[in-house]
Write a protein that holds these residues in place. Structure first.
Motif, PDB file in Angstrom:
ATOM      1  N   GLU A 193       0.832  -1.202   0.000  1.00 43.12           N
ATOM      2  CA  GLU A 193       0.000   0.000   0.000  1.00 43.12           C
ATOM      3  C   GLU A 193       0.873   1.260   0.000  1.00 43.12           C
ATOM      4  O   GLU A 193       0.609   2.204  -0.757  1.00 43.12           O
ATOM      5  CB  GLU A 193      -0.913  -0.031   1.228  1.00 43.12           C
ATOM      6  CG  GLU A 193      -1.962   1.021   1.268  1.00 43.12           C
ATOM      7  CD  GLU A 193      -2.872   0.874   2.487  1.00 43.12           C
ATOM      8  OE1 GLU A 193      -3.905   1.554   2.497  1.00 43.12           O
ATOM      9  OE2 GLU A 193      -2.559   0.107   3.423  1.00 43.12           O
TER      10      GLU A 193
ATOM     11  N   ARG B  60       2.414   1.651  -3.455  1.00 46.85           N
ATOM     12  CA  ARG B  60       1.412   2.061  -4.436  1.00 46.85           C
ATOM     13  C   ARG B  60       1.026   3.527  -4.222  1.00 46.85           C
ATOM     14  O   ARG B  60       0.815   4.264  -5.174  1.00 46.85           O
ATOM     15  CB  ARG B  60       0.203   1.135  -4.371  1.00 46.85           C
ATOM     16  CG  ARG B  60       0.559  -0.303  -4.772  1.00 46.85           C
ATOM     17  CD  ARG B  60      -0.645  -1.225  -4.736  1.00 46.85           C
ATOM     18  NE  ARG B  60      -1.486  -0.953  -5.892  1.00 46.85           N
ATOM     19  CZ  ARG B  60      -1.252  -1.410  -7.121  1.00 46.85           C
ATOM     20  NH1 ARG B  60      -0.212  -2.173  -7.346  1.00 46.85           N
ATOM     21  NH2 ARG B  60      -2.060  -1.112  -8.101  1.00 46.85           N
ATOM     22  N   ARG B  61       0.902   3.944  -2.964  1.00 51.27           N
ATOM     23  CA  ARG B  61       0.572   5.348  -2.677  1.00 51.27           C
ATOM     24  C   ARG B  61       1.710   6.250  -3.175  1.00 51.27           C
ATOM     25  O   ARG B  61       1.461   7.300  -3.770  1.00 51.27           O
ATOM     26  CB  ARG B  61       0.352   5.532  -1.171  1.00 51.27           C
ATOM     27  CG  ARG B  61      -0.387   6.803  -0.843  1.00 51.27           C
ATOM     28  CD  ARG B  61      -0.735   6.965   0.637  1.00 51.27           C
ATOM     29  NE  ARG B  61      -1.427   5.841   1.224  1.00 51.27           N
ATOM     30  CZ  ARG B  61      -0.879   4.979   2.089  1.00 51.27           C
ATOM     31  NH1 ARG B  61       0.372   5.123   2.477  1.00 51.27           N
ATOM     32  NH2 ARG B  61      -1.570   3.984   2.586  1.00 51.27           N
TER      33      ARG B  61
ATOM     34  N   GLN C 250      -6.758   6.602  -2.808  1.00 52.65           N
ATOM     35  CA  GLN C 250      -7.632   5.855  -1.912  1.00 52.65           C
ATOM     36  C   GLN C 250      -8.766   6.772  -1.496  1.00 52.65           C
ATOM     37  O   GLN C 250      -8.557   7.720  -0.740  1.00 52.65           O
ATOM     38  CB  GLN C 250      -6.869   5.371  -0.684  1.00 52.65           C
ATOM     39  CG  GLN C 250      -5.925   4.231  -0.996  1.00 52.65           C
ATOM     40  CD  GLN C 250      -5.213   3.743   0.232  1.00 52.65           C
ATOM     41  OE1 GLN C 250      -4.439   4.472   0.827  1.00 52.65           O
ATOM     42  NE2 GLN C 250      -5.465   2.503   0.602  1.00 52.65           N
TER      43      GLN C 250
ATOM     44  N   GLN D 201      -4.093  13.108  -3.976  1.00 51.18           N
ATOM     45  CA  GLN D 201      -3.774  12.390  -2.733  1.00 51.18           C
ATOM     46  C   GLN D 201      -3.718  13.374  -1.557  1.00 51.18           C
ATOM     47  O   GLN D 201      -4.290  13.113  -0.494  1.00 51.18           O
ATOM     48  CB  GLN D 201      -2.410  11.698  -2.829  1.00 51.18           C
ATOM     49  CG  GLN D 201      -2.376  10.412  -3.572  1.00 51.18           C
ATOM     50  CD  GLN D 201      -0.970   9.828  -3.600  1.00 51.18           C
ATOM     51  OE1 GLN D 201       0.029  10.527  -3.455  1.00 51.18           O
ATOM     52  NE2 GLN D 201      -0.896   8.534  -3.800  1.00 51.18           N
TER      53      GLN D 201
END
Length: 188
Positions: free
Chosen positions: A63, A66-67, A73, A163
């Motif tokens: 995670e 990927r972030r 998200q 983000q």
């Protein structure tokens, strides 16, 4: 089975596939897995609890990677429909969404990407779903909503700016509206 080897930062080092048969040691619901990760292990074996903890650690590393690469998200709660014995919907409630859902999601996406990489390498044609950058009209609408909600609009509204925006609105009264408009801005 997709076999994926990672380095300490969850970068993929190797991918391979094999026909296999799964043999379950334990069958857990998402709620039961969440309880175990929070220390309520009950009658679960130490091996199962340790595996859950390892899965959680790997999922968090994936995670984070990927972030760092621009994954968005969204803070949107899914809805679970309550159905009576006659098959009629009688209620709608927020669905349970503990970290085990994210663990499975991270692993499924990694397996899908591993399969895509193997097919690409073998020059095999296949269909895939992609998430291109938002279209300019969608971005303009998103920018308008951001401004109406009282937030500054970044000069470039790319994945990383989005983000940051999602992090800034988390827990505020604007969170739902901005998350919905970010979702709508993404091409299908």
């Amino acid at each position: 089975t997709a076999w994926i080897t990672y380095d300490s930062d969850a970068n993929v080092l190797n991918r391979s596939f094999a026909n296999s048969i799964s043999s379950s040691t334990a069958r857990l619901t998402y709620v039961r897995a969440e309880e175990a990760l929070k220390g309520k292990t009950g009658d679960l074996s130490v091996a199962v609890v340790n595996l859950l903890k390892d899965m959680e650690e790997l999922a968090k590393a994936i995670e984070a990677r990927r972030r760092k690469n621009g994954m968005l998200q969204l803070g949107l709660t899914e809805t679970e429909l309550i159905i009576d014995k006659a098959g009629r919907v009688i209620d709608a409630v927020p669905a349970e969404n503990g970290y085990p859902h994210t663990i499975i999601e991270m692993f499924m996406v990694e397996a899908n990407e591993a399969a895509a990489a193997v097919l690409d390498k073998a020059a095999v044609g296949f269909m895939r779903r992609i998430h291109p950058e938002p279209e300019s009209l969608s971005i303009k609408e998103l920018a308008r909503i951001i401004k109406v909600c009282g937030y500054d609009i970044p000069k470039t509204l790319d994945r990383f700016a989005i983000q940051n925006l999602l992090a800034a609105v988390k827990g505020t009264s604007s969170e739902f509206a901005i998350n919905i408009h970010v979702l709508r801005s993404l091409q299908r």
